[in-house]
Scaffold this motif. Structure first.
Motif, PDB file in Angstrom:
ATOM      1  N   GLY A   5       0.814  -1.203   0.000  1.00 25.06           N
ATOM      2  CA  GLY A   5       0.000   0.000   0.000  1.00 25.06           C
ATOM      3  C   GLY A   5       0.849   1.254   0.000  1.00 25.06           C
ATOM      4  N   ALA A   6       0.230   2.366  -0.385  1.00 28.90           N
ATOM      5  CA  ALA A   6       0.951   3.631  -0.511  1.00 28.90           C
ATOM      6  C   ALA A   6       0.901   4.435   0.775  1.00 28.90           C
ATOM      7  CB  ALA A   6       0.352   4.453  -1.648  1.00 28.90           C
ATOM      8  N   ARG A   7       2.007   5.043   1.118  1.00 30.35           N
ATOM      9  CA  ARG A   7       2.041   6.043   2.169  1.00 30.35           C
ATOM     10  C   ARG A   7       1.760   7.411   1.557  1.00 30.35           C
ATOM     11  NH1 ARG A   7       4.289   5.076   6.987  1.00 30.35           N
ATOM     12  NH2 ARG A   7       5.305   7.102   7.106  1.00 30.35           N
ATOM     13  N   PRO A   8       1.442   8.412   2.375  1.00 31.37           N
ATOM     14  CA  PRO A   8       1.124   9.736   1.827  1.00 31.37           C
ATOM     15  C   PRO A   8       2.230  10.256   0.908  1.00 31.37           C
ATOM     16  CG  PRO A   8       0.535   9.651   4.149  1.00 31.37           C
ATOM     17  CD  PRO A   8       1.256   8.372   3.837  1.00 31.37           C
ATOM     18  N   GLY A   9       1.848  10.635  -0.294  1.00 27.58           N
ATOM     19  CA  GLY A   9       2.796  11.185  -1.263  1.00 27.58           C
ATOM     20  C   GLY A   9       3.571  10.163  -2.050  1.00 27.58           C
TER      21      GLY A   9
ATOM     22  N   ILE B 263      -1.694  -3.295   7.943  1.00 26.81           N
ATOM     23  CA  ILE B 263      -0.464  -2.594   7.561  1.00 26.81           C
ATOM     24  C   ILE B 263      -0.748  -1.531   6.507  1.00 26.81           C
ATOM     25  CG2 ILE B 263       1.824  -2.863   6.530  1.00 26.81           C
ATOM     26  CD1 ILE B 263       1.522  -3.871   9.436  1.00 26.81           C
ATOM     27  N   SER B 264      -1.579  -1.838   5.522  1.00 28.82           N
ATOM     28  CA  SER B 264      -1.873  -0.842   4.490  1.00 28.82           C
ATOM     29  C   SER B 264      -2.653   0.335   5.070  1.00 28.82           C
ATOM     30  CB  SER B 264      -2.641  -1.486   3.328  1.00 28.82           C
ATOM     31  OG  SER B 264      -3.889  -2.000   3.746  1.00 28.82           O
ATOM     32  N   THR B 265      -3.437   0.101   6.122  1.00 24.18           N
ATOM     33  CA  THR B 265      -4.124   1.207   6.796  1.00 24.18           C
ATOM     34  C   THR B 265      -3.118   2.139   7.462  1.00 24.18           C
ATOM     35  OG1 THR B 265      -6.119  -0.120   7.180  1.00 24.18           O
ATOM     36  CG2 THR B 265      -5.788   1.790   8.600  1.00 24.18           C
ATOM     37  N   HIS B 266      -2.157   1.558   8.161  1.00 25.97           N
ATOM     38  CA  HIS B 266      -1.107   2.395   8.758  1.00 25.97           C
ATOM     39  C   HIS B 266      -0.358   3.175   7.679  1.00 25.97           C
ATOM     40  CE1 HIS B 266      -1.093   1.572  13.056  1.00 25.97           C
ATOM     41  NE2 HIS B 266      -1.352   0.305  12.805  1.00 25.97           N
ATOM     42  N   ARG B 267      -0.088   2.531   6.574  1.00 24.15           N
ATOM     43  CA  ARG B 267       0.633   3.220   5.498  1.00 24.15           C
ATOM     44  C   ARG B 267      -0.211   4.363   4.933  1.00 24.15           C
ATOM     45  NH1 ARG B 267       5.256   0.762   3.703  1.00 24.15           N
ATOM     46  NH2 ARG B 267       5.099   1.847   1.686  1.00 24.15           N
ATOM     47  N   ALA B 268      -1.492   4.109   4.728  1.00 25.16           N
ATOM     48  CA  ALA B 268      -2.359   5.151   4.177  1.00 25.16           C
ATOM     49  C   ALA B 268      -2.448   6.358   5.104  1.00 25.16           C
ATOM     50  CB  ALA B 268      -3.748   4.576   3.920  1.00 25.16           C
TER      51      ALA B 268
ATOM     52  N   LEU C   8      -4.818   5.710  -2.843  1.00 20.79           N
ATOM     53  CA  LEU C   8      -5.268   4.963  -4.025  1.00 20.79           C
ATOM     54  C   LEU C   8      -4.896   5.624  -5.340  1.00 20.79           C
ATOM     55  CD1 LEU C   8      -8.812   3.974  -2.712  1.00 20.79           C
ATOM     56  CD2 LEU C   8      -6.774   2.533  -2.830  1.00 20.79           C
ATOM     57  N   GLY C   9      -4.625   6.919  -5.336  1.00 20.91           N
ATOM     58  CA  GLY C   9      -4.282   7.589  -6.586  1.00 20.91           C
ATOM     59  C   GLY C   9      -5.385   7.397  -7.615  1.00 20.91           C
ATOM     60  N   PRO C  10      -5.021   7.126  -8.865  1.00 20.24           N
ATOM     61  CA  PRO C  10      -6.041   6.944  -9.904  1.00 20.24           C
ATOM     62  C   PRO C  10      -6.872   5.684  -9.751  1.00 20.24           C
ATOM     63  CG  PRO C  10      -3.842   6.538 -10.786  1.00 20.24           C
ATOM     64  CD  PRO C  10      -3.657   7.098  -9.410  1.00 20.24           C
TER      65      PRO C  10
END
Length: 474
Positions: free
Chosen positions: A19-23, A364-369, A440-442
């Motif tokens: 998952g993506a972190r901010p930015g 984990i992806s929630t923490h990253r988001a 999520l971006g696009p």
């Protein structure tokens, strides 16, 4: 089918990473391929925390725990033999016994706390790492060679097992990974290898002991060939005989190695596995068999399908499976080549998300988001246990299941919603729309975006984002 650079960046971070972190979507700059390939390195996947106790440290800790238990048992035995007329002396004898009991109990508690620290370190690393693909790749192989802390001895070594046997070898030759995992104390204790004694060995003839086939069976069924790999019961038994003598040095031992070969319990003689005969050779006999199993075509076929299933779809495209299998066979199981074949395959980039996140991936992806990091083991252990994936405790040697049918049942979704509500309540004034766009971006669909925007509160908006199809799937 290839997508725009922005879509590929968002896909790469979620499908191949955690998952993506901010930015982070913006930081990839549309060059997802470079981000992925740069993580495929000879030194393996990064470790969560180099300062954590290693296998040798854990062995010393366990031996100290064993010594405390033996002293307690001896003292209790002496107290039980004391005549009734010596009651005051018996009481005095009981005091040191209680003290030793307390020491042993504290040692056991400390060891369990260390296991929690291991998992917390792994989760913190997952929540913050910039090498998300290397982390997911390492977790995939850790689940392939699953061990479980349901056994106390195994739990002590679960963290070092990942750090020392799995992570350094996930981009190297597969046979090296197989040997590192099968000879580690975590695997040897989990599958009862120390209990396996060659019937015709010196120890076997003296004690009348016999084989334990657990390790041999799981090597063939789960770690290499698979159930359709063409082996039979005779092959299981012959491999079990070849592996006799393999043991963790848990007892009183002056060895500093994490693996011990005991020739006195090794079954003598040549062994025949899958039609090939291996001469007597002690430890190297079993190693030779494992190398051949690691390079067997059936192993390539099974591993290719498992990789495609984990990363792409519960029913992966056959073209992708074939591509991975060919790469495996051509490279003799070079895992770096296989990883590159996966991320270069056009079939892996279908924009439609087909995988459901496991509870661990969801957390984990929630923490990253959110750009946060887990702070306490309880904050991880409790929700993961509720959602069916307690730390370091897969239900069997087969590891955690990997399909939507296993993780997307009605009760499982309710548990996820309960946790999402807790997260929503804790995030306070965080803007769920901004979080969703960054994570999520696009990939963020218009319908989900509008749903989050129209939420009655930011808390409700965060819950709707976390439970959205785009975030739950990868």
């Amino acid at each position: 089918m290839r997508q725009s650079p922005e879509v590929m960046s968002a896909l790469a971070l979620t499908r191949f990473g955690l998952g993506a972190r901010p930015g982070e979507v913006e930081r990839l700059g549309g060059d997802a391929a470079a981000w992925l390939t740069d993580q495929v390195r000879a030194e393996g996947a990064p470790n969560p925390d180099e300062a954590l106790p290693g296998t040798r440290d854990r062995l010393d800790m366990f031996r100290s725990y064993q010594q405390e238990r033996r002293q307690r048992q001896r003292t209790q035995g002496q107290a039980a033999e004391t005549p009734m007329t010596e009651a005051p002396m018996a009481q005095a004898a009981a005091d040191p016994a209680q003290a030793r009991f307390d020491a042993a109990r504290m040692a056991r508690r400390d060891l369990r706390q260390d296991v929690g620290a291991e998992f917390l370190a792994r989760a913190r690393h997952g929540a913050t790492t910039e090498a998300g693909f290397a982390e997911r790749w390492a977790l995939f192989w850790a689940n392939t060679f699953a061990v479980s802390a349901t056994k106390f001895q195994t739990g002590l070594f679960a963290g070092p097992f990942e750090r020392e046997a799995i992570r350094p070898n996930v981009f190297g030759p597969f046979d090296r990974l197989v040997l590192a995992t099968e000879q580690h104390p975590a695997m040897l204790t989990y599958l009862d290898q120390a209990q396996s004694v060659g019937p015709n060995s010196r120890a076997g003839q003296r004690r009348g002991a016999g084989l334990n086939e657990n390790l041999a069976r799981e090597i063939l069924e789960l770690h290499t060939l698979g159930t359709e790999g063409g082996y039979g019961q005779a092959d299981v038994t012959e491999l079990a005989r070849a592996l006799t003598g393999w043991a963790p040095p848990l007892g009183r031992s002056d060895t500093e190695a994490a693996f011990q070969f005991r020739p006195q319990v090794h079954e003598p003689g040549a062994r025949t596995v899958l039609g090939k005969t291996y001469a007597e050779g002690g430890r190297v006999q079993g190693e030779a068999i494992l190398r051949d199993l690691a390079r067997h075509p059936a192993t390539a076929k099974r591993a290719a399908r498992r990789i495609a299933t984990h990363f792409v779809s519960d029913t992966p495209p056959q073209a992708l499976v074939d591509r991975l299998e060919r790469t495996w066979l051509d490279s003799e199981g070079a895992l770096d080549r296989v990883a590159l074949a996966l991320i270069e395959a056009p079939e892996a980039w279908n924009p439609t998300p087909a995988k459901i996140k496991t509870p661990y991936e969801f957390v984990i992806s929630t923490h990253r988001a959110l750009g946060t990091t887990p702070q306490q083991i309880g904050a991880l252990q409790n929700p993961l246990t509720e959602m069916g994936q307690p730390p370091f405790r897969p239900p069997s040697p087969e590891g955690w299941p990997d399909t939507a049918a296993d993780w997307a049942g009605p009760d499982a979704l309710v548990k996820r919603l309960d946790w999402a509500r807790q997260v929503g309540a804790r995030t306070g004034q965080a803007d769920p729309v901004a979080v969703a766009r960054a994570a999520l971006g696009p990939r963020l669909g218009e319908r989900t975006l509008q749903t989050v925007q129209r939420a009655e509160s930011r808390t409700e908006g965060m819950i709707l984002f976390l439970m959205s199809p785009e975030f739950q799937r990868r």
